[in-house]
Motif scaffolding. Structure first.
Motif, short mmCIF file in Angstrom:
data_model
loop_
_atom_site.label_atom_id
_atom_site.label_comp_id
_atom_site.label_asym_id
_atom_site.label_seq_id
_atom_site.Cartn_x
_atom_site.Cartn_y
_atom_site.Cartn_z
N VAL A 11 13.74 -1.04 8.84
CA VAL A 11 13.47 -0.03 10.03
C VAL A 11 11.44 0.41 9.14
CG1 VAL A 11 13.19 2.24 10.08
CG2 VAL A 11 14.96 1.64 10.65
N PHE A 12 11.70 0.63 8.33
CA PHE A 12 10.47 0.74 7.77
C PHE A 12 8.86 -0.03 7.99
CE2 PHE A 12 12.17 0.79 3.88
CZ PHE A 12 11.17 -0.89 3.36
N GLU A 13 9.61 -1.94 7.67
CA GLU A 13 8.20 -2.42 7.59
C GLU A 13 8.17 -2.67 9.98
OE1 GLU A 13 10.35 -6.17 5.81
OE2 GLU A 13 9.22 -4.98 4.08
N ASP A 14 9.55 -2.15 10.55
CA ASP A 14 8.82 -2.20 12.08
C ASP A 14 6.86 -2.27 11.93
OD1 ASP A 14 10.56 -3.34 14.66
OD2 ASP A 14 8.93 -1.45 14.66
N PRO A 15 6.12 -2.54 12.70
CA PRO A 15 5.23 -1.77 13.47
C PRO A 15 5.10 -0.40 14.01
CG PRO A 15 6.07 -4.42 14.43
CD PRO A 15 7.13 -3.53 13.83
N GLU A 16 6.76 -0.27 14.88
CA GLU A 16 6.44 1.05 15.53
C GLU A 16 8.37 2.33 14.08
OE1 GLU A 16 6.58 1.07 19.09
OE2 GLU A 16 4.57 0.98 19.20
N PRO A 17 7.81 2.76 12.96
CA PRO A 17 9.03 2.49 12.61
C PRO A 17 9.30 3.97 12.83
CG PRO A 17 7.00 2.53 10.94
CD PRO A 17 6.75 2.06 12.40
N ALA A 18 8.82 5.28 13.73
CA ALA A 18 9.32 5.84 13.64
C ALA A 18 10.62 5.64 15.47
CB ALA A 18 8.41 6.48 14.67
N THR A 19 9.90 4.70 16.14
CA THR A 19 10.68 4.15 17.74
C THR A 19 11.98 3.14 17.10
OG1 THR A 19 8.34 3.99 18.52
CG2 THR A 19 10.37 2.40 19.35
N MET A 20 11.76 2.63 15.64
CA MET A 20 12.85 1.95 16.15
C MET A 20 14.27 2.33 15.34
SD MET A 20 14.38 -1.28 15.43
CE MET A 20 15.46 -2.32 14.48
N ALA A 21 13.66 3.83 14.12
CA ALA A 21 14.66 4.46 13.38
C ALA A 21 15.11 5.34 14.70
CB ALA A 21 14.06 5.87 12.09
N ARG A 22 14.72 5.31 15.82
CA ARG A 22 15.20 6.29 17.31
C ARG A 22 15.89 5.35 17.44
NH1 ARG A 22 17.61 10.60 17.24
NH2 ARG A 22 16.02 11.59 16.44
N ASP B 272 0.92 -1.25 0.23
CA ASP B 272 -0.05 -0.08 -0.11
C ASP B 272 0.91 1.21 -0.02
OD1 ASP B 272 -1.60 1.76 1.51
OD2 ASP B 272 -2.84 0.72 0.64
N TYR B 273 0.47 2.23 -1.35
CA TYR B 273 1.69 3.44 -0.93
C TYR B 273 1.85 4.47 -0.21
CZ TYR B 273 4.45 6.90 -3.62
OH TYR B 273 5.64 7.85 -3.82
N GLY B 274 0.51 4.35 0.12
CA GLY B 274 0.26 5.11 1.31
C GLY B 274 0.29 4.89 2.87
N ALA B 275 0.72 4.02 2.47
CA ALA B 275 0.65 3.42 3.96
C ALA B 275 2.51 3.09 4.10
CB ALA B 275 0.52 1.40 4.10
N TYR B 276 3.44 2.98 3.05
CA TYR B 276 4.48 3.05 2.50
C TYR B 276 5.48 4.40 3.14
CZ TYR B 276 8.87 2.71 0.17
OH TYR B 276 9.90 3.10 -0.20
N LEU B 277 4.65 5.48 2.42
CA LEU B 277 4.92 6.82 2.53
C LEU B 277 4.81 6.70 4.14
CD1 LEU B 277 3.77 9.14 -0.68
CD2 LEU B 277 6.03 8.13 0.27
N ALA B 278 3.55 6.74 4.47
CA ALA B 278 3.62 7.16 6.10
C ALA B 278 4.73 6.61 6.90
CB ALA B 278 2.07 6.86 6.58
N ALA B 279 4.88 5.25 6.49
CA ALA B 279 5.87 4.49 7.01
C ALA B 279 7.37 5.01 6.66
CB ALA B 279 6.28 3.33 7.04
#
Length: 256
Positions: A236-247, A29-36
């Motif tokens: 990172v972006f496939e993690d359930p929480e991309p922001a947390t994993m990136a940090r 899903d492209y929208g979900a991809y961009l959001a991640a």
């Protein structure tokens, strides 16, 4: 976007997001991809991606002046195809400059059993020259390819790194050596870094089978071995929480 000044400053965390155009579907899903991607970007120093995601992220305000932006140039080598090593340009250094990105990303796969590698190295040389002339950074992913897959032994990684480096690559992106975690992996990374004279980013890989701690341990070993940073995507972006994993990854890279 305003080009970032000077060479890549270490340590750096670059979000790798050019998989889908090579047929590696990641998030469908492209929208979900961009959001991640947008969720992960605040913790990252930059992103490498193909043209449409970069444009849409910029338009949404997800990219800031602090981000380095690399346009991925060659994506014709679709994953699993009969022509996977025939990886030609789908855009140009000139397009990256016109669109305001700070650099380009180019992938070169070196298969000693496939003659198409000669043309791939010729193309790499042209891209490096074009980027230097244009005044943008070339991030070169140089990997050894063996029996249809990326070779992750240390000898193969060193070989690919040295070839791209000696052709003029100013920044390299290579795999983390597949050796035992800890002291052996740190030593293997150090050997790769010592084989060249430019910053070396180490890439991540598929998220499948990797928990967060295994990823963070790998990042810690790479940084201890002298990595200039990491270029990671799916973990990172496939993690359930991309922001947390990136940090979490950024904290290890920047030794927070």
């Amino acid at each position: 976007m305003t080009p970032a000044p000077g060479p890549l400053a270490a340590p750096a965390l670059i979000l790798a997001a050019d998989h889908r155009a090579r047929g590696v579907m990641t998030i469908e899903d492209y929208g979900a991809y961009l959001a991640a991607l947008a969720a992960a970007l605040p913790a990252c120093d930059g992103i490498l991606a193909t043209r449409q995601p970069l444009q849409d992220l910029a338009a949404s305000g997800a990219l800031g002046p602090q981000h380095r932006t690399y346009l991925s140039l060659n994506r014709t080598g679709l994953a699993g195809s009969a022509f996977e090593l025939d990886d030609r340009l789908v855009t140009t250094v000139g397009r990256a400059v016109a669109d305001g990105w700070t650099g380009v990303k180019h992938m070169t796969r070196i298969d000693l059993t496939d003659p198409v590698t000669a043309a791939a190295l010729e193309l790499l040389g042209r891209v490096i020259d074009d980027a230097r002339t244009a005044g943008v950074e070339a991030l070169v992913e140089s990997v050894s390819w063996r029996q249809g897959a990326m070779a992750r032994d240390t000898d193969a990684i060193v070989l690919a790194a040295v070839i791209a480096h000696d052709l003029g690559a100013p920044v390299l992106k290579v795999p983390v050596p597949a050796v035992a975690p800890g002291r052996d992996r740190v030593a293997a990374v150090a050997r790769v870094v010592a084989s060249v004279g430019v910053p070396v980013l180490f890439l991540g890989g598929p998220r499948v089978g990797q928990g967060r701690q295994a990823v963070l341990d790998e990042v810690a070993d790479a940084m201890a071995g002298g990595a200039a940073g990491m270029a990671v995507g799916r973990v990172v972006f496939e993690d359930p929480e991309p922001a947390t994993m990136a940090r979490l990854v950024a904290d290890v890279v920047h030794k927070v």
